[in-house]
Design a protein around this motif. Sequence first.
Motif, PDB file in Angstrom:
ATOM      1  N   ARG A 138       0.843  -1.205   0.000  1.00 60.71           N
ATOM      2  CA  ARG A 138       0.000   0.000   0.000  1.00 60.71           C
ATOM      3  C   ARG A 138       0.878   1.254   0.000  1.00 60.71           C
ATOM      4  O   ARG A 138       0.638   2.192  -0.759  1.00 60.71           O
ATOM      5  CB  ARG A 138      -0.915  -0.035   1.224  1.00 60.71           C
ATOM      6  N   GLU A 139       1.875   1.264   0.862  1.00 58.90           N
ATOM      7  CA  GLU A 139       2.790   2.406   0.916  1.00 58.90           C
ATOM      8  C   GLU A 139       3.548   2.555  -0.402  1.00 58.90           C
ATOM      9  O   GLU A 139       3.686   3.665  -0.918  1.00 58.90           O
ATOM     10  CB  GLU A 139       3.777   2.237   2.068  1.00 58.90           C
ATOM     11  N   HIS A 167      -5.142  -0.430  -3.740  1.00 54.22           N
ATOM     12  CA  HIS A 167      -4.805  -0.343  -2.317  1.00 54.22           C
ATOM     13  C   HIS A 167      -5.570   0.738  -1.554  1.00 54.22           C
ATOM     14  O   HIS A 167      -5.474   0.805  -0.326  1.00 54.22           O
ATOM     15  CB  HIS A 167      -3.301  -0.114  -2.159  1.00 54.22           C
ATOM     16  N   PHE A 168      -6.287   1.586  -2.282  1.00 56.36           N
ATOM     17  CA  PHE A 168      -7.045   2.668  -1.657  1.00 56.36           C
ATOM     18  C   PHE A 168      -8.445   2.683  -2.258  1.00 56.36           C
ATOM     19  O   PHE A 168      -8.594   2.546  -3.478  1.00 56.36           O
ATOM     20  CB  PHE A 168      -6.372   4.027  -1.935  1.00 56.36           C
ATOM     21  N   ASP A 169      -9.461   2.871  -1.408  1.00 59.77           N
ATOM     22  CA  ASP A 169     -10.806   2.999  -1.973  1.00 59.77           C
ATOM     23  C   ASP A 169     -10.909   4.365  -2.667  1.00 59.77           C
ATOM     24  O   ASP A 169      -9.985   5.186  -2.596  1.00 59.77           O
ATOM     25  CB  ASP A 169     -11.883   2.783  -0.908  1.00 59.77           C
ATOM     26  N   TYR A 224      -1.555   4.413 -11.546  1.00 57.21           N
ATOM     27  CA  TYR A 224      -2.855   4.783 -10.985  1.00 57.21           C
ATOM     28  C   TYR A 224      -3.642   3.539 -10.579  1.00 57.21           C
ATOM     29  O   TYR A 224      -4.198   3.467  -9.485  1.00 57.21           O
ATOM     30  CB  TYR A 224      -3.654   5.605 -11.995  1.00 57.21           C
ATOM     31  N   GLU A 225      -3.676   2.546 -11.444  1.00 56.39           N
ATOM     32  CA  GLU A 225      -4.422   1.315 -11.171  1.00 56.39           C
ATOM     33  C   GLU A 225      -3.855   0.571  -9.964  1.00 56.39           C
ATOM     34  O   GLU A 225      -4.611   0.006  -9.167  1.00 56.39           O
ATOM     35  CB  GLU A 225      -4.448   0.424 -12.405  1.00 56.39           C
ATOM     36  N   HIS A 226      -2.540   0.566  -9.821  1.00 56.61           N
ATOM     37  CA  HIS A 226      -1.926  -0.086  -8.661  1.00 56.61           C
ATOM     38  C   HIS A 226      -2.349   0.631  -7.383  1.00 56.61           C
ATOM     39  O   HIS A 226      -2.690  -0.019  -6.382  1.00 56.61           O
ATOM     40  CB  HIS A 226      -0.405  -0.113  -8.805  1.00 56.61           C
ATOM     41  N   ALA A 269      -8.809   9.715  -3.693  1.00 60.08           N
ATOM     42  CA  ALA A 269      -9.022  11.147  -3.944  1.00 60.08           C
ATOM     43  C   ALA A 269      -8.254  11.984  -2.927  1.00 60.08           C
ATOM     44  O   ALA A 269      -7.627  12.994  -3.282  1.00 60.08           O
ATOM     45  CB  ALA A 269     -10.512  11.477  -3.895  1.00 60.08           C
ATOM     46  N   HIS A 270      -8.267  11.563  -1.668  1.00 55.22           N
ATOM     47  CA  HIS A 270      -7.526  12.297  -0.643  1.00 55.22           C
ATOM     48  C   HIS A 270      -6.019  12.177  -0.847  1.00 55.22           C
ATOM     49  O   HIS A 270      -5.286  13.145  -0.637  1.00 55.22           O
ATOM     50  CB  HIS A 270      -7.938  11.836   0.756  1.00 55.22           C
TER      51      HIS A 270
END
Length: 133
Positions: free
Chosen positions: A68-69, A98-100, A92-94, A105-106
């Motif tokens: 994720r990091e 790992h992030f919703d 971007y896809e990777h 967006a954040h």
Amino acid sequence: MQGLSAAAKRGLGDPALAELVMIRASQVNHCAFCLDMHLELARKHGVDEDRIQLLDAWEEAEGIYSERERAAFALTEAVTVLTDGFVPDEVYEHAAQHFDDTQLAHLIGLITVINGWNRLMVTRRIAPGSTEW
């Protein structure tokens, strides 16, 4: 910019990762002021010194950072540098794995705002630790 930064940090929901992302962008942009500030904040959020020291070589530092990091750092570099004029789809896809949607967006907001701060502080040549910005 302060409001966007605060909202992006809250929305990401991981203050340690937020600081690491801001450090990584500041390393790429050579912003000593922001590096100084976010290194201190990362330590306050409990980021281990080894993880801070190896951030500039995160791709080679196997086992130090989570997937994720690593996805966040790759996105940070892609948004910061924009060498090809866009963020590569695979980066971007990777990150999206790992992030919703809200967290992504954040994260993008956080990367965008630290790049703005870096450019402002580097252009004005604000020294590390300065209170006059």
